[in-house]
Design a protein around this motif. Structure first.
Motif, PDB file in Angstrom:
ATOM      1  N   SER A 192       0.819  -1.218   0.000  1.00 18.03           N
ATOM      2  CA  SER A 192       0.000   0.000   0.000  1.00 18.03           C
ATOM      3  C   SER A 192       0.847   1.259   0.000  1.00 18.03           C
ATOM      4  N   ILE A 193       2.074   1.156   0.486  1.00 15.88           N
ATOM      5  CA  ILE A 193       2.937   2.341   0.524  1.00 15.88           C
ATOM      6  C   ILE A 193       3.905   2.386  -0.646  1.00 15.88           C
ATOM      7  N   SER A 194       3.850   1.393  -1.541  1.00 17.05           N
ATOM      8  CA  SER A 194       4.847   1.311  -2.610  1.00 17.05           C
ATOM      9  C   SER A 194       4.724   2.457  -3.610  1.00 17.05           C
ATOM     10  N   THR A 196       2.704   5.164  -3.273  1.00 15.54           N
ATOM     11  CA  THR A 196       2.664   6.447  -2.560  1.00 15.54           C
ATOM     12  C   THR A 196       4.070   6.893  -2.168  1.00 15.54           C
ATOM     13  N   ARG A 197       4.980   5.955  -1.925  1.00 16.13           N
ATOM     14  CA  ARG A 197       6.364   6.314  -1.635  1.00 16.13           C
ATOM     15  C   ARG A 197       7.001   6.993  -2.842  1.00 16.13           C
ATOM     16  N   GLU A 200       5.785  10.598  -2.932  1.00 16.71           N
ATOM     17  CA  GLU A 200       6.375  11.460  -1.923  1.00 16.71           C
ATOM     18  C   GLU A 200       7.851  11.742  -2.196  1.00 16.71           C
ATOM     19  N   SER A 274      -2.791   1.682  -2.603  1.00  9.76           N
ATOM     20  CA  SER A 274      -1.682   2.574  -2.935  1.00  9.76           C
ATOM     21  C   SER A 274      -2.031   3.527  -4.069  1.00  9.76           C
ATOM     22  N   SER A 279      -0.646   9.792   0.057  1.00 14.55           N
ATOM     23  CA  SER A 279       0.539   9.777   0.923  1.00 14.55           C
ATOM     24  C   SER A 279       0.670   8.417   1.587  1.00 14.55           C
ATOM     25  N   GLN A 280       1.874   8.144   2.092  1.00 14.86           N
ATOM     26  CA  GLN A 280       2.107   6.884   2.798  1.00 14.86           C
ATOM     27  C   GLN A 280       1.271   6.808   4.067  1.00 14.86           C
ATOM     28  N   GLN A 281       1.078   7.940   4.714  1.00 12.91           N
ATOM     29  CA  GLN A 281       0.272   7.961   5.940  1.00 12.91           C
ATOM     30  C   GLN A 281      -1.175   7.564   5.659  1.00 12.91           C
ATOM     31  N   ALA A 283      -2.189   5.786   3.087  1.00 11.57           N
ATOM     32  CA  ALA A 283      -2.184   4.374   2.683  1.00 11.57           C
ATOM     33  C   ALA A 283      -2.111   3.452   3.896  1.00 11.57           C
ATOM     34  N   MET A 284      -1.265   3.801   4.872  1.00 12.10           N
ATOM     35  CA  MET A 284      -1.147   2.986   6.080  1.00 12.10           C
ATOM     36  C   MET A 284      -2.442   3.004   6.876  1.00 12.10           C
TER      37      MET A 284
END
Length: 368
Positions: A192-194, A196-197, A200, A274, A279-281, A283-284
């Motif tokens: 999920s953060i892939s 979005t990383r 960012e 994702s 953002s990663q936040q 997504a998390m």
């Protein structure tokens, strides 16, 4: 003071304008209390059982009618021989079989006692115990009605037989459930953060102008995590077998195939999260808050789905973890083959295709 009040008022405006903050503040508590209130229960309702009536007399029919009228049980089918019991248990729809002996009413009238056998699917020991206790309570209630005008009183002896987990080890439920939760949450969170990383870090533009098409980007993001998640699954199964004594009655190859399929399903869901997160936040938060409670509560890991209200039972069908728990228990505890779990396997395949397809569509939108 006026400046402070103005500042506080401004903050209220910011909060009220932010739909996500409003949802977290008011929506999540309401959703959680409704979910916990309706789903968390130790009771059973509408549990499917089967009847094997060797006697077929008026007394057994009265008992069957009383059980059928109970809100706790639903008579799914009547079988004709003991050889059918294991096959219907392997299918997973029936949780118990009630067996009436030959000449039930005759033994009750002449010997003043008769026997009923309760055979339960003990892959979930808590449900098996509850089913047995509820059936015993119904039988005792029937005896009280019958014995009002009978001296000496009649007795019904209950014999219990447990399939797949005769020692009622809770670890037989714990290991498949925990494996499902870990693979679902970890796999979804990792992917999920892939994307979005990339956004960012500012490297998303590189992907956008690269010759890779959306499908290649999605698969490229998923593939490394498949390998890591497979190692995770191997570690969990190894600990379950050698530390907790978890049996594997079915095919190791089939178990490996189904585990990889579920991992891919979870990873593709993470990729979908994702693609829709900025953002990663975010997504998390979506992967944790949006997946943790449904996976734990609506998958059948802890609480029986049949006891939940109908809307929650319907919603549980879109939870991939529900289908994987059915699959892994069937393989590990019942020795089921693909002929038994083909429907659940097709559902996971369909979900995977849907998640990946929707991820590609969302990714294309961002390309425009």
């Amino acid at each position: 003071m006026k400046r402070f009040i103005g500042f506080v008022t401004k903050e209220f405006y910011h909060i009220f304008r932010d739909k996500r903050s409003m949802f977290i503040l008011f929506g999540m508590p309401i959703a959680q209390i409704m979910l916990f209130g309706f789903a968390i229960t130790n009771e059973i309702n509408n549990v499917n059982i089967a009847i094997l009536d060797h006697s077929k007399d008026t007394e057994t029919q009265k008992i069957i009618n009383k059980i059928s009228a109970s809100p706790y049980f639903h008579i799914e089918q009547e079988i004709s021989s003991e050889t059918q019991i294991e096959s219907i248990f392997k299918k997973g729809k029936v949780k118990a079989v009630l067996v009436f002996q030959n000449h039930f009413i005759k033994d009750l009238q002449t010997k003043k006692q008769a026997k009923v056998q309760v055979i339960t699917d003990a892959t979930d020991p808590n449900i098996a115990n509850t089913i047995t206790n509820y059936i015993n309570a119904i039988l005792q209630n029937h005896l009280q009605e019958v014995n009002r005008n009978n001296l000496p009183t009649y007795q019904i002896q209950t014999q219990t037989q447990l399939y797949y987990n005769p020692e009622l080890k809770s670890v037989f439920t714990f290991v498949p459930g925990v494996m499902t939760v870990i693979l679902m949450l970890v796999s979804a969170m990792m992917t999920s953060i892939s994307i979005t990383r990339e956004k960012e870090l500012g490297t998303m533009e590189v992907l956008l102008v690269s010759p890779l098409n959306p499908l290649q980007v999605i698969l490229g993001k998923v593939f490394p995590y498949i390998f890591l998640s497979v190692i995770n699954a191997i570690v969990i199964l190894t600990l379950g077998v050698f530390v907790f004594g978890m049996p594997i009655q079915g095919s190791l190859f089939l178990l490996a195939f189904e585990s990889i399929l579920f991992i891919i399903t979870a990873l593709s869901l993470g990729i979908l999260i994702s693609t829709v997160s900025d953002s990663q936040q975010t997504a998390m938060m979506l992967s944790l808050m949006g997946l943790m409670l449904p996976v734990i509560i609506l998958s059948g890991f802890i609480f029986p789905i049949s006891s939940m209200p109908l809307p929650l039972q319907i919603i549980s069908n879109i939870i991939p973890a529900k289908w994987f728990i059915i699959i892994i228990k069937a393989i590990m505890l019942k020795g089921a083959s693909i002929q038994i779990i083909w429907k659940e396997t097709l559902i996971l395949i369909g979900m995977t295709v849907f998640f990946i397809g929707l991820s590609i569509k969302k990714y294309k939108i961002r390309l425009e």
